[in-house]
Design a protein around this motif. Structure first.
Motif, PDB file in Angstrom:
ATOM      1  N   GLN A  12       0.816  -1.222   0.000  1.00 37.32           N
ATOM      2  CA  GLN A  12       0.000   0.000   0.000  1.00 37.32           C
ATOM      3  C   GLN A  12       0.850   1.273   0.000  1.00 37.32           C
ATOM      4  O   GLN A  12       0.328   2.372  -0.197  1.00 37.32           O
ATOM      5  CB  GLN A  12      -0.922   0.012   1.227  1.00 37.32           C
ATOM      6  N   VAL A  13       2.163   1.108   0.227  1.00 37.63           N
ATOM      7  CA  VAL A  13       3.062   2.260   0.353  1.00 37.63           C
ATOM      8  C   VAL A  13       3.778   2.496  -0.972  1.00 37.63           C
ATOM      9  O   VAL A  13       4.189   1.542  -1.642  1.00 37.63           O
ATOM     10  CB  VAL A  13       4.091   2.014   1.484  1.00 37.63           C
ATOM     11  N   TYR A  47      13.037   6.169   2.005  1.00 37.26           N
ATOM     12  CA  TYR A  47      12.040   6.745   1.097  1.00 37.26           C
ATOM     13  C   TYR A  47      10.725   6.937   1.865  1.00 37.26           C
ATOM     14  O   TYR A  47      10.706   7.666   2.849  1.00 37.26           O
ATOM     15  CB  TYR A  47      11.896   5.892  -0.161  1.00 37.26           C
ATOM     16  N   CYS A  48       9.656   6.279   1.459  1.00 38.21           N
ATOM     17  CA  CYS A  48       8.361   6.488   2.125  1.00 38.21           C
ATOM     18  C   CYS A  48       8.008   5.384   3.120  1.00 38.21           C
ATOM     19  O   CYS A  48       6.887   5.332   3.627  1.00 38.21           O
ATOM     20  CB  CYS A  48       7.262   6.637   1.081  1.00 38.21           C
ATOM     21  N   GLY A  49       8.957   4.481   3.388  1.00 36.14           N
ATOM     22  CA  GLY A  49       8.756   3.510   4.455  1.00 36.14           C
ATOM     23  C   GLY A  49       8.335   2.121   4.036  1.00 36.14           C
ATOM     24  O   GLY A  49       8.000   1.293   4.883  1.00 36.14           O
ATOM     25  N   LYS A  50       8.352   1.841   2.739  1.00 33.96           N
ATOM     26  CA  LYS A  50       7.883   0.534   2.258  1.00 33.96           C
ATOM     27  C   LYS A  50       8.655  -0.618   2.910  1.00 33.96           C
ATOM     28  O   LYS A  50       8.064  -1.516   3.517  1.00 33.96           O
ATOM     29  CB  LYS A  50       8.033   0.488   0.734  1.00 33.96           C
ATOM     30  N   SER A  51       9.981  -0.594   2.804  1.00 34.73           N
ATOM     31  CA  SER A  51      10.789  -1.663   3.399  1.00 34.73           C
ATOM     32  C   SER A  51      10.917  -1.495   4.910  1.00 34.73           C
ATOM     33  O   SER A  51      11.054  -2.494   5.637  1.00 34.73           O
ATOM     34  CB  SER A  51      12.170  -1.705   2.754  1.00 34.73           C
ATOM     35  N   THR A  52      10.858  -0.264   5.392  1.00 34.55           N
ATOM     36  CA  THR A  52      10.958  -0.013   6.834  1.00 34.55           C
ATOM     37  C   THR A  52       9.833  -0.724   7.580  1.00 34.55           C
ATOM     38  O   THR A  52      10.041  -1.278   8.662  1.00 34.55           O
ATOM     39  CB  THR A  52      10.882   1.498   7.129  1.00 34.55           C
ATOM     40  N   PHE A  97       6.786   9.368   4.964  1.00 34.70           N
ATOM     41  CA  PHE A  97       7.391   8.256   5.714  1.00 34.70           C
ATOM     42  C   PHE A  97       6.753   8.140   7.099  1.00 34.70           C
ATOM     43  O   PHE A  97       6.316   7.061   7.513  1.00 34.70           O
ATOM     44  CB  PHE A  97       8.902   8.482   5.828  1.00 34.70           C
ATOM     45  N   ARG A  98       6.695   9.252   7.815  1.00 32.74           N
ATOM     46  CA  ARG A  98       6.122   9.227   9.171  1.00 32.74           C
ATOM     47  C   ARG A  98       4.678   8.764   9.171  1.00 32.74           C
ATOM     48  O   ARG A  98       4.256   7.970  10.027  1.00 32.74           O
ATOM     49  CB  ARG A  98       6.213  10.620   9.801  1.00 32.74           C
ATOM     50  N   ALA A  99       3.895   9.260   8.222  1.00 36.14           N
ATOM     51  CA  ALA A  99       2.483   8.886   8.147  1.00 36.14           C
ATOM     52  C   ALA A  99       2.330   7.399   7.842  1.00 36.14           C
ATOM     53  O   ALA A  99       1.466   6.715   8.419  1.00 36.14           O
ATOM     54  CB  ALA A  99       1.778   9.716   7.076  1.00 36.14           C
ATOM     55  N   ASN A 100       3.177   6.873   6.953  1.00 37.12           N
ATOM     56  CA  ASN A 100       3.057   5.467   6.551  1.00 37.12           C
ATOM     57  C   ASN A 100       3.425   4.512   7.674  1.00 37.12           C
ATOM     58  O   ASN A 100       2.732   3.511   7.905  1.00 37.12           O
ATOM     59  CB  ASN A 100       3.929   5.196   5.323  1.00 37.12           C
ATOM     60  N   VAL A 101       4.519   4.794   8.391  1.00 38.25           N
ATOM     61  CA  VAL A 101       4.901   3.873   9.471  1.00 38.25           C
ATOM     62  C   VAL A 101       3.923   3.981  10.642  1.00 38.25           C
ATOM     63  O   VAL A 101       3.658   2.982  11.331  1.00 38.25           O
ATOM     64  CB  VAL A 101       6.363   4.076   9.928  1.00 38.25           C
ATOM     65  N   ALA A 102       3.344   5.159  10.845  1.00 38.50           N
ATOM     66  CA  ALA A 102       2.340   5.303  11.901  1.00 38.50           C
ATOM     67  C   ALA A 102       1.066   4.540  11.539  1.00 38.50           C
ATOM     68  O   ALA A 102       0.473   3.846  12.380  1.00 38.50           O
ATOM     69  CB  ALA A 102       2.020   6.779  12.130  1.00 38.50           C
TER      70      ALA A 102
END
Length: 221
Positions: A12-13, A47-52, A97-102
């Protein structure tokens, strides 16, 4: 969460990480941190947190004492200097990134460090190093070599975008495969994973380096 749930969330990211790559990274992270006391996963290029999100989900599932140190200046630079397309600039990525991991519910096990990898002092052992920043040889090599002394025997290192689009990544990975210090243990699409076989060269660093490292960890926490 099941592996399928984690990979569904990953998809989804925005970003360039394929499902089979996510599956390999998830399995590698789980192996890397199992049974260790407060292990560190270091990600260079978030980047936007996909792998994170995948790395953090492994922490949640296997070893909640582990932490993911997600290192990225989030200035929107992507690509590689040694390719025809070069490095291009996009919008800064930190808020996404912050929004996606949250939204994925894993932000509590992630320490985001908004700096370039080589500006981050580091002395602590690393269970898994994931290199996915700029993909030219100079940057991939610098990202890897900066943290390599903290990879002990049995630790893992993974490189993303090891394919014909990024000859710099291919060159570094080929060199690593041939030097006897690492063995390749997994490959999926453009993700390659190695395990360290030999002890790193001892580099104690100066007392000032150690003070800076302690300061960095306190700031990150």
């Amino acid at each position: 969460a099941t592996a399928g749930d984690i990979l569904d969330r990953m998809e989804q990211v925005e970003g360039w990480f394929r499902r089979e790559e996510g599956e390999l990274l998830l399995g590698t992270a789980r192996h890397a941190i199992a049974g260790r006391a407060a292990p560190a996963i270091v990600e260079v290029g978030s980047y936007c947190g996909k792998s994170t999100i995948v790395l953090a989900a492994a922490v949640r599932a296997v070893n909640p004492s582990a932490r993911v140190y997600a290192i990225d200046p989030h200035e929107g630079e992507v690509g590689a200097r040694d390719t025809l397309d070069g490095v291009r600039s996009e919008a800064p990525t930190f808020e996404r990134f912050r929004a996606n991991v949250a939204a994925a519910g894993v932000d509590d096990v992630i320490h985001a460090i908004r700096r370039r990898s080589y500006d981050v002092p580091w002395q602590s052992p690393i269970a898994l190093l994931f290199v996915d920043g700029l993909h030219d040889y100079e940057n991939v090599s610098r990202d890897f070599r900066h943290f390599e002394p903290c990879l002990s025997v049995g630790a893992y290192v993974a490189f993303h975008d090891c394919d014909d689009n990024y000859p710099g990544v291919q060159a570094l990975v080929a060199g690593l495969a041939g030097d006897g210090s690492y063995e390749e243990v997994g490959r999926a699409a453009s993700l390659v994973v190695f395990r360290r076989l030999t002890a790193p060269t001892v580099n104690r660093g100066s007392p000032r380096d150690e003070q800076m490292s302690a300061l960095q960890v306190r700031v990150a926490q």
